[in-house]
Design a protein around this motif. Structure first.
Motif, mmCIF file in Angstrom:
data_model
loop_
_atom_site.group_PDB
_atom_site.id
_atom_site.type_symbol
_atom_site.label_atom_id
_atom_site.label_comp_id
_atom_site.label_asym_id
_atom_site.label_seq_id
_atom_site.Cartn_x
_atom_site.Cartn_y
_atom_site.Cartn_z
ATOM 1 N N TRP A 132 30.508 -6.713 2.100
ATOM 2 C CA TRP A 132 31.283 -6.649 0.924
ATOM 3 C C TRP A 132 30.898 -7.868 -0.083
ATOM 4 N N GLN A 133 30.807 -9.197 0.545
ATOM 5 C CA GLN A 133 30.274 -10.303 -0.295
ATOM 6 C C GLN A 133 28.984 -10.357 -1.047
ATOM 7 N N MET A 134 27.955 -9.682 -0.159
ATOM 8 C CA MET A 134 26.890 -9.278 -0.824
ATOM 9 C C MET A 134 26.974 -8.326 -2.016
ATOM 10 N N THR A 135 27.897 -7.328 -1.868
ATOM 11 C CA THR A 135 27.797 -6.443 -3.148
ATOM 12 C C THR A 135 28.305 -7.028 -4.134
ATOM 13 N N GLN A 136 29.171 -8.082 -3.822
ATOM 14 C CA GLN A 136 29.909 -8.724 -5.188
ATOM 15 C C GLN A 136 28.727 -9.873 -5.888
ATOM 16 N N PRO B 177 35.111 -7.409 -15.418
ATOM 17 C CA PRO B 177 34.249 -6.183 -15.916
ATOM 18 C C PRO B 177 32.821 -6.245 -14.950
ATOM 19 N N GLU B 178 32.220 -5.098 -14.832
ATOM 20 C CA GLU B 178 30.950 -4.997 -14.045
ATOM 21 C C GLU B 178 29.873 -4.419 -15.130
ATOM 22 N N ASP B 179 30.094 -4.119 -16.447
ATOM 23 C CA ASP B 179 29.445 -3.366 -17.138
ATOM 24 C C ASP B 179 28.082 -4.275 -17.734
ATOM 25 N N ILE C 55 16.127 -16.075 -9.282
ATOM 26 C CA ILE C 55 17.545 -15.738 -8.827
ATOM 27 C C ILE C 55 17.679 -16.033 -7.397
ATOM 28 N N GLN C 56 18.701 -16.654 -6.985
ATOM 29 C CA GLN C 56 19.092 -17.046 -5.645
ATOM 30 C C GLN C 56 20.465 -17.409 -5.346
ATOM 31 N N GLU C 57 21.099 -16.503 -4.700
ATOM 32 C CA GLU C 57 22.279 -16.867 -4.154
ATOM 33 C C GLU C 57 22.510 -16.716 -2.419
ATOM 34 N N ALA C 58 23.709 -17.307 -2.131
ATOM 35 C CA ALA C 58 23.645 -17.252 -0.459
ATOM 36 C C ALA C 58 25.191 -16.926 -0.245
ATOM 37 N N VAL C 59 25.166 -16.415 1.153
ATOM 38 C CA VAL C 59 26.480 -16.065 1.411
ATOM 39 C C VAL C 59 26.443 -16.531 3.005
ATOM 40 N N LEU D 186 25.697 -9.223 -5.863
ATOM 41 C CA LEU D 186 24.528 -8.175 -6.732
ATOM 42 C C LEU D 186 25.388 -8.030 -7.897
ATOM 43 N N LYS D 187 26.492 -7.647 -8.248
ATOM 44 C CA LYS D 187 27.372 -7.477 -9.229
ATOM 45 C C LYS D 187 27.164 -8.619 -10.171
ATOM 46 N N MET D 188 27.512 -10.014 -9.712
ATOM 47 C CA MET D 188 27.546 -10.973 -10.375
ATOM 48 C C MET D 188 26.025 -11.254 -10.837
ATOM 49 N N ILE D 189 24.797 -11.251 -9.936
ATOM 50 C CA ILE D 189 23.729 -11.362 -10.482
ATOM 51 C C ILE D 189 23.188 -10.515 -11.684
ATOM 52 N N ALA D 190 23.648 -9.275 -11.627
ATOM 53 C CA ALA D 190 23.304 -8.036 -12.892
ATOM 54 C C ALA D 190 24.032 -8.758 -14.159
#
Length: 318
Positions: free
Chosen positions: A121-125, A25-27, A87-91, A127-131
């Motif tokens: 695509w990975q960056m989009t995912q 879920p992404e909500d 917040i810090q993530e890397a791809v 951002l969803k996980m950060i939210a």
């Protein structure tokens, strides 16, 4: 199915054909209702501060005709603080993986697949996980203000912030009396004054209990309204029509009453970059490596404008 760590290659990020469906879920309704990752307020420090004040109790203060001025009196302001959380993530994606967009797992034959730009695509995912992480922290975050950089900053979440209007249910199921008692406490202390944003936030089990108590048992006609783009159900109570926000990150044994208009995300903007920006990292080897960075904290206003019930049973636990 799971995530991986380290560089993404054609071996650990295989392509497949056909339509791509999301499982998780992404909500993030609370975050969305108070501004989201693109709204909110700007900070110029890693610690944010706001103020509260009160007025004296209303009473009859009669004066004698012709009397001298009364003793002077003033109101004192108080401060509330919270910190911003990093917040810090890397791809990291190999050149081969970026280029081989038609390579299907287990086959060298070119195939049509939907993720044509692996990095995007990975960056989009991410951002969803950060939210989702921010949604969780804004509700459940445990405050931590370190004295040096050996410990990370943690923003205080709404549930921890609520200290005045707290009802311990004593391990019983949610009842109308418990809900109305909490609503009265919050209203008496100045909360849920704005009907459009007065909200009860609950997980799936407590949401079912609310529907049973205020809709099914009372034969009340179900209705809904939109709050900052979030569709919420409403219920009729002695303290007005309140929103019910179904939130999967609320604890199963708690329920919160929230004055949404007092809440906002606060973000630290890095000059020339903004907030929650993507930037490439140093080139090392045959790969594209980027990071997402930002700092965010919760401003929750006057904690007396919110309330919570704790230690509820979960009658619908599977």
């Amino acid at each position: 199915m799971a995530g991986i760590t380290g560089i993404g290659t054609t071996y650990n990020l295989p392509n497949y054909t056909g339509e791509l469906f999301a499982i998780s879920p992404e909500d993030t309704p609370f975050l969305a209702a108070i501004g989201g990752l693109t709204g909110g307020e700007k900070a110029l420090s890693t610690e944010i501060e706001w103020q509260t004040y009160d007025l004296r109790t209303a009473a009859s203060r009669e004066r004698l005709e012709g009397a001298d001025a009364p003793t002077t009196g003033e109101r004192v302001r108080a401060n509330i603080t919270n910190v911003l959380q990093v917040i810090q993530e890397a791809v990291s994606i190999s050149y081969t993986k970026i280029a081989a967009v038609g390579a299907r797992d287990g086959s060298s034959i070119e195939a049509s697949q939907p993720a044509r730009d692996e990095v995007a695509w990975q960056m989009t995912q991410q951002l969803k996980m950060i939210a989702r992480d921010v949604e969780y922290v804004f509700i459940n975050g445990e405050y931590q203000k370190p004295t040096d950089n050996t410990t990370a900053r943690k923003t205080r979440g709404l549930l921890e912030a609520i200290a005045t209007n707290v009802t311990d249910a004593g391990t019983v199921a949610l009842t109308e009396a418990l809900v109305l008692g909490l609503l009265q406490d919050v209203w008496d202390n100045g909360g849920i004054k704005e009907q459009e944003t007065a909200t009860i936030m609950a997980n799936s089990s407590q949401k079912r209990m609310l529907s049973k108590i205020f809709i099914t048992d009372k034969n009340y006609k179900e209705s809904s309204r939109n709050v900052a783009g979030v569709n919420v159900q409403t219920i009729e109570t002695d303290f007005g029509v309140l929103n019910i926000m179904l939130n999967r990150y609320m604890p199963t044994t708690e329920l919160a009453v929230v004055s949404l208009e007092q809440c906002a995300p606060v973000m630290l903007e890095v000059p020339g970059k903004g907030f929650l920006f993507v930037e490439p990292l140093a080139k090392v080897g045959a790969q594209e490596k980027s990071q997402i960075y930002g700092e965010i904290g919760l401003k929750y206003g006057n904690e007396k404008a919110h309330g919570k019930i704790t230690d509820l049973t979960d009658p619908y636990a599977s």
